[in-house]
Design an enzyme around this catalytic site. Sequence first.
Site, short mmCIF file in Angstrom:
data_model
loop_
_atom_site.label_atom_id
_atom_site.label_comp_id
_atom_site.label_asym_id
_atom_site.label_seq_id
_atom_site.Cartn_x
_atom_site.Cartn_y
_atom_site.Cartn_z
N SER A 61 8.00 2.24 -4.97
CA SER A 61 7.81 3.01 -6.20
C SER A 61 6.42 2.75 -6.73
CB SER A 61 8.85 2.61 -7.26
OG SER A 61 8.51 3.13 -8.52
N VAL A 92 -2.13 13.03 -6.28
CA VAL A 92 -3.20 12.25 -5.66
C VAL A 92 -2.82 10.78 -5.63
CG1 VAL A 92 -5.56 11.41 -6.03
CG2 VAL A 92 -5.07 13.85 -6.22
N SER A 116 -13.82 -16.17 -0.21
CA SER A 116 -13.19 -17.07 0.76
C SER A 116 -11.81 -17.55 0.32
CB SER A 116 -14.09 -18.29 0.99
OG SER A 116 -15.35 -17.90 1.47
N ASN A 117 -11.50 -17.47 -0.97
CA ASN A 117 -10.21 -17.93 -1.51
C ASN A 117 -9.94 -19.39 -1.10
OD1 ASN A 117 -7.84 -17.53 -3.03
ND2 ASN A 117 -6.64 -17.16 -1.19
N ARG A 172 6.69 8.37 -15.96
CA ARG A 172 7.57 9.08 -16.90
C ARG A 172 8.27 8.12 -17.85
NH1 ARG A 172 11.07 12.94 -13.65
NH2 ARG A 172 8.98 13.68 -13.18
N ASP A 191 5.48 3.37 -9.65
CA ASP A 191 5.57 3.04 -11.07
C ASP A 191 5.76 1.55 -11.34
OD1 ASP A 191 5.28 5.68 -11.89
OD2 ASP A 191 7.42 6.09 -11.72
N MET A 226 -16.08 -13.23 6.94
CA MET A 226 -16.50 -14.35 6.12
C MET A 226 -15.31 -15.27 5.87
SD MET A 226 -19.23 -13.03 3.29
CE MET A 226 -20.96 -12.91 3.72
N GLY A 259 -15.99 -18.95 5.77
CA GLY A 259 -16.36 -20.32 6.07
C GLY A 259 -15.29 -20.99 6.91
N GLN A 264 -19.08 -9.10 0.47
CA GLN A 264 -19.32 -9.60 -0.88
C GLN A 264 -19.66 -8.49 -1.86
OE1 GLN A 264 -22.41 -12.55 -0.53
NE2 GLN A 264 -21.00 -14.15 0.16
#
Length: 768
Positions: free
Chosen positions: A161, A296, A516-517, A207, A163, A559, A561, A653
């Site tokens: 969904s 869309v 890189s998280n 809605r 929504d 990327m 590292g 990046q």
Amino acid sequence: GGTQDTQSHKNSCPLPKAIFVLSFASMNAAVRATVRVGLYTGAKVYFVHEGYQGLVDGGDHIRLATWESVSMMLQLGGTVIGSARCKDFRSREGRMTAARNLVKLGITNLCVIGGDGSLTGANEFRTEWSGLLADLVKADKITDAEAKQSSHLNIVGMVGSIDNDFCGTDMTIGTDSALHRIIEVVDAITTTAQSHQRTFILEVMGRHCGYLALVTALACGADWVFIPEMPPDEGWEDHLCRRLTNQRARGSRLNVIIVAEGAMSRDGQPITSEQIKKLVTDRLGFDTRTTVLGHVQRGGTPSAFDRILGSRMGVEAVMALLEATPDTPACVVSLSGNQAVRLPLMECVQVVRHNVFYHVLVGSFENNWNTYKMLAHINPPDVKSNINVAIMNIGAPCAGMNAAVRAAVRMGIIQGHNMLAIHDGFDGLAQGQIEPITWTSVSGWTGKGGSMLGTKRSQPGKMLEEISQNIAKFSIHALVIIGGFEAYVGGLEMVQAREKYEEMCIPIVVIPATVSNNVPGSDFSIGADTALNTITSTCDRIKQSAAGTKRRVFIVETMGGYCGYLATMAGLAAGADAAYIFEEKFAIKDLEVNVQHLLEKMKTTVKRGLLLIPWKNEKSNANYTTDFIFNLYSEEGKGIFDCRKNVLGHMQQGGTPTPFDRNFGTKMGAKSVLWLTEKLKECYRHGRIFANTPDSACVLGMRKRALTFQPLADLKEDTDFEHRIPKTQWWLKIRPIMKILAKYDIKLDTSEHTDMEHVIKKRSPLGK
């Protein structure tokens, strides 16, 4: 049904005779995962085309699925097996016909992908199952033996969904992709609106649920948002006109208003985009345009998040079917933080139907709403706090940094603080590149990539004397550091310097922001989602090229590292054959297995391969470099496939932030300043700020489903400083999913299987 016993999991669970997949939404990743994991367990898997209508019609609408039949499906929007509304299935006669079609094929497991209506229909079908079989036997449409063989029906649901209006899950599949479509339009409209000094009104779907409208408003900094859950106060027309006029008076060249299609006033009357346009045009004379996005929002390529979410839910759905018994209630697979969970299907449906605005009662919606209200319009307190809060970016730039800066600046002004911008990181702090930053100076920053403040990788260690002098010179009372691993280490160095420099005894908060998280203390970093989508879209193009040329393997360097997060998640989202990472050691035997896997793959209809390798793989393994792996595959594939190498580089990046990174950065920036405000009160002693306790310098991170503050000092034990990564990383547990979906014969660890939970939500104060 399947009888093979190739995995240990199959020894402990009875094999399903067959798994039946119905899809009603943009869920191709979930369909693909369900099919492939079902085949992996040894089961037969069937597609039903055109939803419940295909279930009733039977025949060619119900077809066996194969491994190859779900290839090249990940990047497709919609649902490749079709979806249709079905009046026949609403009648008992229709459901009897559907039951007969299933029994004749020996299908006893049903995986339904859709909204609450589709899932409710599936549960009703299961409830009636015994009665339907009895009636079919009486009518001589099935035999007693067939009825006995199919005596019960297992059902697992996955929610699709846009929504995001289903109870029990943080996010439904399709929502993130819809937000991508909306933000793409908002960004395009913003440029033309600025050029012509126009007001734009955008109507989005929703809605009964204003999630899309609210998150869009938060992500683009809209001037006003209308949602069904929060009707505006009486006299909103005057308030809206005042706000738009004030925005123009402060130099803004555009106004953006977001309207959910179900927006209404307090007396229950619809508020339409045309009504708002007439109001703005008649009262203010502004050049105003309306855009209704319509369907869309339902189309386009799925985002990386939706692909990963669908894949994980598909795997969990099959596991739920494997473990189901005749007494197991129908369940729905949901997302809680970064974990897949199972909830009783009808509990979720009933909660939603009894309270259409259920989602308002949970914390995330209320937090989004309150954050938007505070940041949308300047409303500083009458009395200033005389507190100076400085903000800077550290490390490599990434998308979403500017959204965090904007939110922090505006929240600080709302709290009565003086906000200071430090340019070029710790270098700028040492050199005195510090200046006031105002409400209007950060307008439009949510959608800008990179770092508007400027950022460098330099650490404070060699500049502590100069930094302490400027903290005193500019009377900086608190510091927000937004950046990657360098920001984390820099914060630690400042804390360690408190013993020598009293000026460093100020509250400090680090907000993780890096592609890189790899920042300890947070499951996610700002910027990682944007980079992940960039890699995924590039891999889509590469796979399309490989599909055309045939017999080609692409090796893509990402990327990250030493952190394999991007390579792993992009591999899952793009359907890669393997992702070589530092955290999971590999040797020549593993490479031999991968080569053989690709050689076998070239014998099928899927004559292509995709491998991902993080950028610093050669630093983590001096011999198995990207070039070595490329040369190995090139040599071993001679005469069967050829190889190509792609280095994605710094394109990861750049770019405009994704909706997730805009929203995440905004909430992180706002929350950081609220925390600093409270911490400053705690640290105010004898007429000055003095913060020297460990909990006065924290990382603000996301842990599962909550934003939490963790002392920098406490995170040191969980940090591999040499390789710049946390020692524990949650995403490593989902790596086997990528290998199973690529058709590797490996063991799936189900030791931490998900038990059924109940719909017990912690209510926010609004819910109370």
